[in-house]
Scaffold this active site. Structure first.
Site, mmCIF file in Angstrom:
data_model
loop_
_atom_site.group_PDB
_atom_site.id
_atom_site.type_symbol
_atom_site.label_atom_id
_atom_site.label_comp_id
_atom_site.label_asym_id
_atom_site.label_seq_id
_atom_site.Cartn_x
_atom_site.Cartn_y
_atom_site.Cartn_z
ATOM 1 N N HIS A 72 68.505 82.010 -63.856
ATOM 2 C CA HIS A 72 67.474 81.072 -64.291
ATOM 3 C C HIS A 72 66.554 80.715 -63.126
ATOM 4 O O HIS A 72 67.016 80.391 -62.033
ATOM 5 C CB HIS A 72 68.142 79.807 -64.831
ATOM 6 C CG HIS A 72 67.191 78.715 -65.196
ATOM 7 N ND1 HIS A 72 66.500 78.713 -66.387
ATOM 8 C CD2 HIS A 72 66.809 77.595 -64.538
ATOM 9 C CE1 HIS A 72 65.734 77.613 -66.438
ATOM 10 N NE2 HIS A 72 65.909 76.932 -65.326
ATOM 11 N N CYS A 97 56.718 77.200 -63.554
ATOM 12 C CA CYS A 97 57.290 76.030 -62.898
ATOM 13 C C CYS A 97 58.705 76.413 -62.469
ATOM 14 O O CYS A 97 59.613 76.496 -63.291
ATOM 15 C CB CYS A 97 57.301 74.880 -63.912
ATOM 16 S SG CYS A 97 57.925 73.342 -63.276
ATOM 17 N N ARG A 102 51.434 78.097 -66.015
ATOM 18 C CA ARG A 102 52.122 77.448 -64.897
ATOM 19 C C ARG A 102 53.586 77.864 -64.912
ATOM 20 O O ARG A 102 54.350 77.413 -65.755
ATOM 21 C CB ARG A 102 52.014 75.921 -64.983
ATOM 22 C CG ARG A 102 52.810 75.186 -63.889
ATOM 23 C CD ARG A 102 52.473 73.697 -63.858
ATOM 24 N NE ARG A 102 52.761 73.023 -65.114
ATOM 25 C CZ ARG A 102 53.904 72.365 -65.372
ATOM 26 N NH1 ARG A 102 54.845 72.276 -64.466
ATOM 27 N NH2 ARG A 102 54.095 71.789 -66.555
ATOM 28 N N CYS A 156 53.096 68.823 -60.136
ATOM 29 C CA CYS A 156 54.155 68.574 -61.128
ATOM 30 C C CYS A 156 55.501 68.311 -60.473
ATOM 31 O O CYS A 156 56.435 67.875 -61.138
ATOM 32 C CB CYS A 156 54.256 69.735 -62.111
ATOM 33 S SG CYS A 156 55.078 71.203 -61.449
ATOM 34 N N HIS A 210 60.644 77.441 -65.955
ATOM 35 C CA HIS A 210 59.965 77.603 -67.245
ATOM 36 C C HIS A 210 58.507 77.936 -67.004
ATOM 37 O O HIS A 210 57.970 77.699 -65.924
ATOM 38 C CB HIS A 210 60.073 76.316 -68.073
ATOM 39 C CG HIS A 210 61.458 76.030 -68.553
ATOM 40 N ND1 HIS A 210 62.370 75.322 -67.791
ATOM 41 C CD2 HIS A 210 62.114 76.390 -69.689
ATOM 42 C CE1 HIS A 210 63.516 75.250 -68.453
ATOM 43 N NE2 HIS A 210 63.393 75.877 -69.606
ATOM 44 N N ASP A 235 42.955 74.893 -63.342
ATOM 45 C CA ASP A 235 41.845 75.774 -62.980
ATOM 46 C C ASP A 235 42.387 76.997 -62.228
ATOM 47 O O ASP A 235 42.199 77.149 -61.025
ATOM 48 C CB ASP A 235 40.836 75.003 -62.125
ATOM 49 C CG ASP A 235 39.600 75.843 -61.828
ATOM 50 O OD1 ASP A 235 39.356 76.832 -62.544
ATOM 51 O OD2 ASP A 235 38.889 75.498 -60.867
#
Ligand SMILES: [Zn+2]
Length: 133
Positions: A103, A122, A120, A66, A106, A114
């Site tokens: 912060h 991120c 996730r 990503c 997310h 998998d």
């Protein structure tokens, strides 16, 4: 012991670079694929770059393609805060450091990766500091 939740913006500006301040204290996002830990596979622990709290481990990091470091779980649930975020016209779940409320990124679920959790996390590289084991 420092109570990181009481640190003012001016004090954060002294502690952090402008880029770190923008992401950690203004919920910014670093561009994809440029963060220093995106493809890192080094074994170790990732700490909050603002306050040093250990947040994630390399053992829960996975290759999501990503563009940002991705973890399927934090080091411990109480190390982070998850908060609904409706900015930028999207409904997302923001991830913050529980100790200093900076912060981090997310968390997304149900994307079909998998991994043991199908979550996730991120996370911006610039929000983290890796300490190799
Ligand atoms: Zn922190």
């Amino acid at each position: 012991m420092t109570d990181f939740k009481l640190i003012s913006d001016d004090q954060w500006r002294e502690r952090l670079t402008p880029e770190e301040f923008h992401v950690l204290r203004r919920a910014g996002t670093e561009p994809p694929h440029v963060g220093e830990y995106t493809d890192t596979t080094t074994e170790g622990v990732y700490s909050c770059r603002a306050c040093g709290t250990e947040l994630f481990r390399s053992t829960e990091k996975f290759d999501s393609h990503c563009g940002w470091p991705s973890f399927f779980s934090p080091l411990a649930a109480d190390r982070i805060i998850e908060r609904r975020d409706t900015s930028h016209g999207m409904i997302r779940v923001e991830v913050l450091c529980a100790a200093c409320e900076s912060h981090l990124g997310h968390v997304f679920e149900g994307e079909g990766y998998d991994t043991p959790t199908d979550l996730r996390y991120c996370i911006n590289s610039i929000s983290l500091t890796l300490t190799p084991r």
